[in-house]
Design an enzyme around this catalytic site. Structure first.
Site, short mmCIF file in Angstrom:
data_model
loop_
_atom_site.label_atom_id
_atom_site.label_comp_id
_atom_site.label_asym_id
_atom_site.label_seq_id
_atom_site.Cartn_x
_atom_site.Cartn_y
_atom_site.Cartn_z
N GLU B 48 19.74 -2.92 9.75
CA GLU B 48 20.10 -3.19 8.49
C GLU B 48 21.81 -3.54 8.23
O GLU B 48 21.98 -4.30 7.25
CB GLU B 48 19.79 -2.08 7.47
CG GLU B 48 18.17 -2.10 7.32
CD GLU B 48 17.68 -1.06 8.35
OE1 GLU B 48 18.15 -0.63 9.26
OE2 GLU B 48 16.29 -0.88 8.10
N PHE B 110 9.91 11.84 2.06
CA PHE B 110 9.97 11.16 3.39
C PHE B 110 11.02 9.93 3.28
O PHE B 110 10.60 9.02 2.18
CB PHE B 110 8.86 10.69 4.00
CG PHE B 110 8.95 9.93 5.31
CD1 PHE B 110 9.59 10.63 6.16
CD2 PHE B 110 8.46 8.60 5.31
CE1 PHE B 110 9.76 9.86 7.57
CE2 PHE B 110 8.58 7.85 6.38
CZ PHE B 110 9.10 8.57 7.57
N GLN B 111 11.88 9.79 3.87
CA GLN B 111 13.02 8.48 3.71
C GLN B 111 13.41 8.32 2.49
O GLN B 111 13.69 7.17 1.96
CB GLN B 111 12.27 7.25 4.28
CG GLN B 111 11.84 7.26 5.88
CD GLN B 111 11.29 5.77 6.35
OE1 GLN B 111 10.94 5.11 5.45
NE2 GLN B 111 11.77 5.68 7.53
N LYS B 160 9.25 2.54 -5.49
CA LYS B 160 7.94 1.87 -4.84
C LYS B 160 7.26 1.71 -5.94
O LYS B 160 6.46 0.62 -6.14
CB LYS B 160 7.29 2.70 -3.75
CG LYS B 160 6.07 1.80 -3.25
CD LYS B 160 5.49 2.73 -2.10
CE LYS B 160 4.39 1.84 -1.49
NZ LYS B 160 3.56 2.24 -0.49
N MET B 469 42.97 -3.55 20.66
CA MET B 469 43.97 -2.91 19.59
C MET B 469 44.46 -1.75 19.63
O MET B 469 45.64 -1.33 19.52
CB MET B 469 43.72 -3.43 18.20
CG MET B 469 44.76 -3.28 17.08
SD MET B 469 46.02 -4.69 17.54
CE MET B 469 45.66 -5.98 16.33
#
Lengths: 167, 557
Positions: B48, B110-111, B160, B469
């Site tokens: 993502e 959940f999630q 949802k 760097m």
């Protein structure tokens, strides 16, 4: 470093308070007091925040506050003629027959109201600016303060001029 | 009656969205089902974070709002770095996240993660949509907020049940009006006049132009103002491309790895005309000595940037393009600063950027070869670190929005996914990701995406087997104690091949051009693994906290 009183008109929506307070916390500023409630405009709330910071830091915070979509108007009341008040409730140990009379005398001097009495304690309600409430707390400490709650300062400009809406 | 998912897709189309970068998951199933037969294009990334960077790269290259989509919890959390990157560089993206159903909010379902809470300080604004009826208006507002004023990311969190419930079509207003959001576009007339008076009096003026010029599409106006007034321009990392690299008034980049002549000019100028910049610490070095003897004019659309790090004499709040256009209407050709221009020419001649020429494979040489071959007609994306600075220094850009890099946040792993996004914005141009071997491995899984969709991104890895760097800082300031900065050798071509991507390894300077040509001749993605000099440094360099004319690795003065 100086004490500033900010008056912030915001949309009354979920999460607005964290957006506002987050701008203070990410700069490591402690908020001395914060009061929020509905105001003269439907759907809006007014937040009064007292914070101690340098003038330029406060200017930056005000600019950042103004960038929040849910913030309608930010004003620094500091330096303008204004009325500032907070309300405190103080539960003081006061057994019957001991110092109860003295405590009631102090209450009278501070024009505090006695809002609850029990055999072992009384609750005083006092309204005033921060110094007044601090002074009263100091005087009552010797009798034993069981609990002390205060609302945080709310502030308003003196005279007919209000804090106008719109950015 | 329409479901929230359908309303969402229709709203995106109404806002002109043509492409979404995303990754499916449980609570966004209804949205993905709607996308299945929609004409909206969706690119399935491999992580993502890449979706957010790709939306960001698309937005930077096109000037339009980029869109990414992720599921709740881990999906949303993986967007965070990408959102923060866009926030720091003022890039307009709309991040859509799924959320657990409203009746489970706050239940540790959940999630579930509180993504609006998490992204509070890294979004311009965010929304948790509680009712399907609010969805179309929310999407409209999100695009409006993201793309106007000082642009930035806006996140919309969609539970949802908001996607699955149906409501009657809710028409959206023609124009978004938000009481708490009214950006100022036109500068104050009197301020503009004051600025012009200061400019007319100046003997040693410099324009310091930044990302605001690019964001406001004001490159033409900037060049016109500078040319009419005869004022040299130095750009920030984000402002590169605002003026062509070979323009006689261009001083290149200023700041920590800026050109010596840009930093000298800033130090000695008597007027600093700051346009769409924020006086970042990587630009100013020690703020007290930055343009210490100059009057400062500052144009910015964000009032909070004015006076933030440096006191300004003439602040002008407004959109760069609008303000410069207003200036142009009352501008008289005044500027003759012969002595000043001559001095700058002298610096340019005697303090050019160095490009080692000892037969080794030097990164600076590779970038110069790319620059020469592409002639500025390409989109160049970079990762973060030495690769980024060498590209900024040595590539000669011709157009705005062709240099895409994570400036403010300095996000390693940004380049490859941003390059994917940039390709969809500018399919007409070759797109290069200039990477280091460290950075590329931060989002190397996106080899999967570019192979899957045959996205013709060319990846030039400056492979020195160091986190270069950081190693440079350790060499210069930590007594060469290379603490955890050395990386083992990786055969990037083999990794590319495993994904079905072509690639080539380059070990000597004469193979650079043919390899670049091979990448351009290939009509798909291509990886070039340049085995460069291992301990090359980015010079000149201003040590942290020093004045910007105190550079190391420059020419003796």
């Amino acid at each position: 470093m100086k004490q500033h009183t900010l008056s912030i008109l915001v949309e009354n929506k979920a999460g607005v308070l964290s957006r506002v307070s987050g701008l203070f916390s990410r700069r490591g500023f402690n908020i001395e007091s914060l009061a929020v409630g509905p105001c003269e405009e439907p759907g809006m709330s007014r937040i009064t925040i007292v914070a101690i910071a340098d003038d330029d830091k406060v200017e930056q915070i005000m600019k950042q506050l103004n960038k929040l979509i849910d913030v309608i108007k930010v004003s620094d009341l500091t330096g303008s003629p204004r009325v500032e008040r907070e309300l405190a409730l103080i539960k003081v140990t006061a057994e019957l027959g001991t110092s109860r009379a003295e405590i009631m005398q102090i209450a009278e001097i501070f024009r505090a109201a006695i809002v609850d009495v029990s055999p072992k304690s009384i609750i005083l309600q006092v309204i005033g600016d921060t110094e007044k409430i601090n002074a009263m707390e100091t005087l009552l400490r010797q009798y034993g303060i069981k609990e002390f709650v205060r609302t945080g300062t709310v502030g308003i400009l003196r005279g007919s001029k209000g804090v106008p809406g719109g950015k | 009656m329409k479901t929230g998912a359908k309303i969402l897709v229709e709203s995106l189309q109404r806002e002109g969205t043509e492409i979404i970068f995303g990754y499916p998951g449980g609570v966004v199933l209804p949205i993905y089902d709607e996308l299945y037969d929609s004409s909206l294009r969706h690119i399935l990334v491999r992580h993502e974070q890449a979706a957010a960077h790709a939306a960001d790269g698309y937005a930077r290259a096109s000037g339009r709002v980029g869109v990414c989509l992720a599921t709740s919890g881990p999906g949303a959390c993986n967007l965070v770095t990408g959102i923060a990157t866009a926030y720091m560089d003022s890039v307009p993206i709309v991040a859509l996240t799924g959320q657990v159903p409203t009746n489970l909010l706050g239940n540790d379902a959940f999630q579930e993660s509180d993504i609006t809470g998490i992204t509070l300080p890294i979004t311009k604004h965010n929304y948790l949509v509680k009712n399907t009826a609010d969805l179309s208006r929310t999407i409209q507002e999100a695009f409006y907020i993201a793309g106007t004023g000082r642009p930035g990311p806006v996140l919309v969190d969609i539970p949802k049940d908001v996607s699955t419930s149906s409501v009657k079509d809710v028409p959206v207003p023609e124009k978004v009006e938000l009481r708490g959001y009214n950006p100022t576009y036109h500068g104050h007339k009197r301020q503009i006049e004051k600025a012009l008076q200061l400019i007319a009096k100046a003997e040693r003026p410099v324009i310091y132009a930044g990302g605001g010029v690019i964001l406001s599409n004001a490159s033409a106006e900037l060049i016109q103002v500078a040319t009419m007034l005869g004022i040299p321009i130095t750009t920030t990392l984000m402002g590169i491309g605002a003026i062509p690299g070979d323009h006689p008034l261009n001083l290149g980049m200023l700041g920590m790895h800026g050109t010596e002549y840009a930093n000298f000019a800033i130090t000695e100028c008597d007027l600093l005309f700051a346009i769409g910049v924020r006086f970042d610490d990587r630009v100013t070095g020690k703020t007290e000595t930055f343009a210490a003897n100059a009057k400062i004019i500052h144009i910015d659309v964000d009032p909070a940037e004015i006076g933030k790090n440096k006191r300004v004499d003439v602040p002008i709040v407004g959109d760069v393009k609008a303000v410069l256009s207003d200036m142009l209407t009352c501008l008289k050709k005044t500027g003759v600063h012969d002595a000043w221009i001559k001095k700058i020419q002298h610096w340019k001649q005697h303090h050019p950027l160095k490009c080692p020429d000892d037969g080794g494979l030097h990164p600076q040489f590779i970038i110069r070869q790319m620059s020469e071959m592409l002639g500025g007609d390409a989109v160049i994306v970079s990762e973060v670190g030495q690769n980024q600075m060498w590209t900024a220094q040595h590539f000669s850009f011709k157009h705005p929005r062709t240099w895409i890099t994570s400036g403010g946040l300095g996000t390693m792993g940004y380049g490859l996914p941003a390059a994917m996004g940039a390709h969809f914005a500018r399919p007409d141009l070759p797109v290069f990701d200039v990477a280091g071997d460290g950075s590329i491995q931060m989002n190397i899984q996106e080899f999967g995406t570019i192979a899957h969709y045959n996205i013709p991104v060319k990846i030039a890895i400056l492979n020195n087997r160091y986190l270069g760097m950081v190693r440079q800082w350790q060499e210069l300031f930590y007594d060469r104690r290379y603490s955890y900065t050395e990386l083992p050798a990786v055969e990037f071509v083999k990794i590319a091949n495993a994904y079905g991507i072509e690639g080539i390894k380059v070990e000597s300077p004469e193979d650079v051009k043919p390899a670049l040509q091979a990448s351009l001749d290939c009509n798909g993605p291509f990886v070039i693994d340049f085995r460069v000099e291992r301990e090359e440094n980015v010079f000149p360099m201003v040590p942290a906290g020093a004045a910007i004319n105190e550079m190391i690795g420059g020419h003796p003065r």
